[in-house]
Design a protein around this motif. Structure first.
Motif, short mmCIF file in Angstrom:
data_model
loop_
_atom_site.label_atom_id
_atom_site.label_comp_id
_atom_site.label_asym_id
_atom_site.label_seq_id
_atom_site.Cartn_x
_atom_site.Cartn_y
_atom_site.Cartn_z
N GLN A 380 0.81 -1.22 0.00
CA GLN A 380 0.00 0.00 0.00
C GLN A 380 0.84 1.27 0.00
O GLN A 380 0.31 2.38 0.10
N ASN A 381 2.17 1.11 -0.10
CA ASN A 381 3.11 2.24 -0.16
C ASN A 381 3.05 3.14 1.07
O ASN A 381 3.19 4.36 0.98
N VAL A 382 2.84 2.54 2.24
CA VAL A 382 2.81 3.32 3.48
C VAL A 382 3.78 2.79 4.53
O VAL A 382 3.76 3.25 5.67
N LEU A 383 4.63 1.86 4.15
CA LEU A 383 5.56 1.29 5.13
C LEU A 383 6.49 2.35 5.71
O LEU A 383 6.77 2.36 6.91
N ASP A 384 6.94 3.29 4.86
CA ASP A 384 7.86 4.32 5.35
C ASP A 384 7.12 5.52 5.94
O ASP A 384 7.72 6.52 6.27
N GLU A 385 5.80 5.37 6.11
CA GLU A 385 5.01 6.41 6.76
C GLU A 385 4.33 5.86 8.01
O GLU A 385 3.39 6.46 8.53
N THR A 386 4.82 4.72 8.49
CA THR A 386 4.15 4.02 9.58
C THR A 386 5.11 3.77 10.74
O THR A 386 6.19 3.20 10.55
N LEU A 387 4.71 4.19 11.93
CA LEU A 387 5.39 3.83 13.16
C LEU A 387 5.00 2.40 13.50
O LEU A 387 3.81 2.08 13.62
N ILE A 388 5.99 1.51 13.66
CA ILE A 388 5.73 0.11 13.96
C ILE A 388 6.33 -0.21 15.32
O ILE A 388 7.51 0.02 15.56
N ILE A 389 5.49 -0.73 16.21
CA ILE A 389 5.91 -1.08 17.57
C ILE A 389 5.57 -2.54 17.81
O ILE A 389 4.42 -2.95 17.63
N PHE A 390 6.57 -3.33 18.20
CA PHE A 390 6.31 -4.69 18.65
C PHE A 390 6.65 -4.78 20.13
O PHE A 390 7.76 -4.43 20.55
N THR A 391 5.69 -5.25 20.92
CA THR A 391 5.93 -5.46 22.33
C THR A 391 4.91 -6.47 22.85
O THR A 391 4.11 -7.01 22.09
N THR A 392 4.93 -6.72 24.17
CA THR A 392 4.04 -7.72 24.75
C THR A 392 3.54 -7.25 26.12
O THR A 392 4.05 -6.27 26.67
N ASP A 393 2.55 -7.98 26.66
CA ASP A 393 1.90 -7.53 27.88
C ASP A 393 2.62 -7.92 29.16
O ASP A 393 2.49 -7.24 30.18
N ASN A 394 3.35 -9.01 29.14
CA ASN A 394 4.09 -9.43 30.35
C ASN A 394 5.09 -10.51 29.97
O ASN A 394 5.04 -11.08 28.87
N GLY A 395 6.01 -10.79 30.89
CA GLY A 395 6.98 -11.84 30.67
C GLY A 395 6.43 -13.20 31.06
O GLY A 395 5.22 -13.40 31.15
N ASN A 396 7.32 -14.15 31.31
CA ASN A 396 6.90 -15.53 31.57
C ASN A 396 8.04 -16.31 32.22
O ASN A 396 9.17 -16.28 31.73
N PHE A 397 7.73 -17.00 33.29
CA PHE A 397 8.68 -17.95 33.85
C PHE A 397 8.65 -19.23 33.01
O PHE A 397 7.57 -19.78 32.75
N HIS A 398 9.82 -19.69 32.62
CA HIS A 398 9.94 -20.96 31.90
C HIS A 398 10.63 -21.98 32.81
O HIS A 398 11.60 -22.60 32.43
#
Length: 597
Positions: A380-398
């Motif tokens: 859609q030709n908007v990749l360089d006009e988009t703020l992209i954030i990757f994150t998560t809600d909490n961690g995890n004990f393994h």
């Protein structure tokens, strides 16, 4: 000569046919794109495993219905066909493959800096800081997120202020600590420090409402809302799909769908149907990698990803021992929910391998989904006009400390991934890591800032873009900073009394170096006891209010938090100092003052 003429005619004819075919295909593709990009996921949900973002590749492989992810070179091989296992076929696929998410140079300098950005929030579940290839995980493959980190900034000390799904999401929507938004998923009747739980922020002061009504954004949510509240989706959202609590479900006709496929399809639908004359905000709230509580399988990946990690051996954490469990406070018993879930998942080596491999498979599926969405933005030709954030809600004990899941103030529970790719990012920050204490209370101000809005006085975090947009450093001492320094109507706190000013929650010229953590009692104090902490990079002070129990850990020397120093006479002064600061921050976090934490 006749043969040469025939050859020229044949070549001309072939070229002519190719041109006609290409033109026809382009026209047809243009008309069917919106429909097919959503319908392609509907064809056979049980049989699909997307392992590349290229929509043309996806279309072709969906028709063939025998897609399989590569286990030996997932970053360069887009698809692995069942009938192409020999080395020659692999080599050919690598030659023909395209990067799943190629590096892009920041070319924002010729665009208006004040133009509101599109915002794509990729918000996963129960996903701790090292559940990323880029974070050094020796087993997990997340090539798309790894590339996103190379195109942006990865924050290595990002934490949540309360490590549980619904409270963390309420913090995302409001920009507030639990102490202020007062939301507990199970509704009225739950208390924190004697205060009954609800959801206090006005509905028109969530990031959804602010973006839609004040910034004129097209606003969407696809995935887990996590609040279990009635919301007027038509008033504050333009697109809303809430999916939560399942991995597979029957969709009729002898077919089933996987929740990550559903999350992906819903997000693609939003991007296809959004108006092109206004910026958009989309929260893709993946349910993965959350387990299905109560199901003995816990983690149920897509069928096609079951070949991932088959021959791998997932390392057992160094604190996944009986000794570590016995070092937990005296009130941790077998009926503690963290211990109960440890029995569900990790109480034998064989079970540990099964659970972790399925957990990683679901993480790789999210990675694949992210690739599809990024390719849609590129299309859609908007990749360089988009703020992209990757994150998560909490961690995890393994299995660390003999526990599973989250809740408590340990590193495995409170540290979560954060990757930001921003068109405004200074070139010298692209591809770097940042070890500042960023928090989930910073998400709302960062998102609003990208839309040209100031954070509300009730919000408690900061716009993280100052950490990568400016060339100057933000790490100066706060010793001389007065508490009357403000950011608009919000005040900065004075620094701690110890440390000669190096411990503080931020100033105009420096980022926070400490923060307060809180988690309420869940059900009763034996099930999930309340926990609080003062978190610094050198020391961490724990307080368990249900039992008035204190702990101290030297994080630099003891990053796995095995050796409690509270009874050590050499640390009496440190304990006194941190207890005093802990009480100061707790009092202020629980106040209504407009402050930046």
């Amino acid at each position: 000569t006749s043969n040469n003429s025939k050859s020229r005619i044949t070549k001309f004819h072939a070229l002519f046919v190719a041109i006609i075919f290409a033109s026809t295909y382009a026209i047809l593709k243009q008309h069917k794109a919106a429909l097919f990009s959503f319908k392609k996921i509907e064809l056979n949900r049980r049989e699909l495993y997307f392992d590349a973002p290229s929509l043309s590749e996806v279309e072709e492989n969906v028709r063939k219905k025998d897609i399989l992810p590569s286990t030996d070179d997932i970053t360069s091989s887009l698809f692995v066909r069942k009938d192409q296992r020999d080395a020659k076929a692999k080599q050919q696929r690598r030659k023909k493959s395209i990067p799943v998410y190629p590096v892009e140079k920041n070319n924002r300098k010729n665009k208006r800096e004040d133009k509101p950005l599109n915002i794509l929030l990729l918000y996963a579940d129960d996903w701790r800081h090292d559940t990323l290839g880029a974070a050094g995980n020796p087993i997990l493959k997340t090539p798309i997120l790894d590339q996103l980190a190379r195109d942006g900034v990865r924050f290595t000390q990002n934490c949540v202020t309360t490590s549980i799904c619904w409270i963390s999401r309420a913090t995302l929507y409001s920009g507030m600590y639990l102490a202020r938004h007062k939301f507990e998923m199970l509704g009225r009747g739950r208390t924190v420090n004697g205060t009954e739980m609800g959801y206090e922020p006005p509905k028109n002061e969530t990031i959804y409402a602010l973006l839609k009504h004040q910034a004129q954004y097209h606003v969407g949510h696809a995935g887990k809302l996590g609040l279990w509240l009635e919301i007027d989706q038509h008033l504050h959202l333009d697109y809303f799909v809430d999916e939560d609590g399942w991995h597979y479900r029957d969709i009729g006709g002898g077919k089933v769908e996987h929740i990550t496929e559903k999350n992906t399809a819903d997000a693609v639908k939003f991007l296809d149907q959004r108006p092109r004359d206004k910026p958009f905000f989309l929260n893709v709230a993946y349910f993965a990698t959350h387990a299905v509580d109560g199901d003995e399988k816990q983690y149920m990946p897509q069928n096609k990803s079951m070949e991932l990690y088959v021959d791998d051996v997932v390392p057992i954490p160094e604190t996944a021992t009986e000794e570590a469990w016995k070092k937990m406070p005296y009130f941790f018993h077998d009926y503690n929910e963290g211990r109960s879930r440890w029995h569900w998942r990790f109480d034998t080596p064989e079970k540990h391998q099964i659970m972790m491999k399925n957990y990683y498979r679901m993480a790789s599926e999210v990675d694949t989904s992210v690739g599809i969405l990024l390719e849609k933005l590129r299309e859609q030709n908007v990749l360089d006009e988009t703020l992209i954030i990757f994150t998560t809600d909490n961690g995890n004990f393994h299995a660390e400390h003999g526990l599973a899941d989250k809740w408590y103030p340990h590193q495995e529970s409170i540290r979560v991934p954060l990757i930001i790719k921003d068109p405004r990012m200074s070139p010298n920050h692209v591809g770097t890591t940042n070890d500042d204490f960023t928090l989930n209370i910073d998400l709302a101000p960062t998102i609003l800032g990208a839309a040209g809005l100031e954070p509300l006085p009730s919000m408690m975090g900061r716009d993280m873009s100052i950490l990568y947009r400016d060339s100057e450093e933000h790490h100066t001492s706060a010793a001389s900073v007065s508490s009357n320094i403000t950011s608009k109507s919000r005040k900065y706190l004075p620094p701690a009394g110890d440390g000669d000013g190096k411990y503080h929650t931020g100033t105009d010229t420096s980022w926070r170096t400490e923060f307060f953590y809180e988690h309420p009692t869940h059900t009763n104090r034996e099930f999930i006891p309340a926990s609080e902490a003062l978190v610094r990079k050198d020391y961490k002070y724990f307080y368990w209010p249900d039992f008035k129990y204190e702990q101290l850990f030297n994080i630099r020397k003891d990053p796995v938090e095995m050796n409690d120093l509270f009874q050590n006479k050499d640390y009496r002064q440190k304990i006194k100092e941190m207890r005093k600061r802990f009480r100061e921050l707790k009092k202020l976090v629980h106040s209504d003052h407009a402050m930046i934490f």
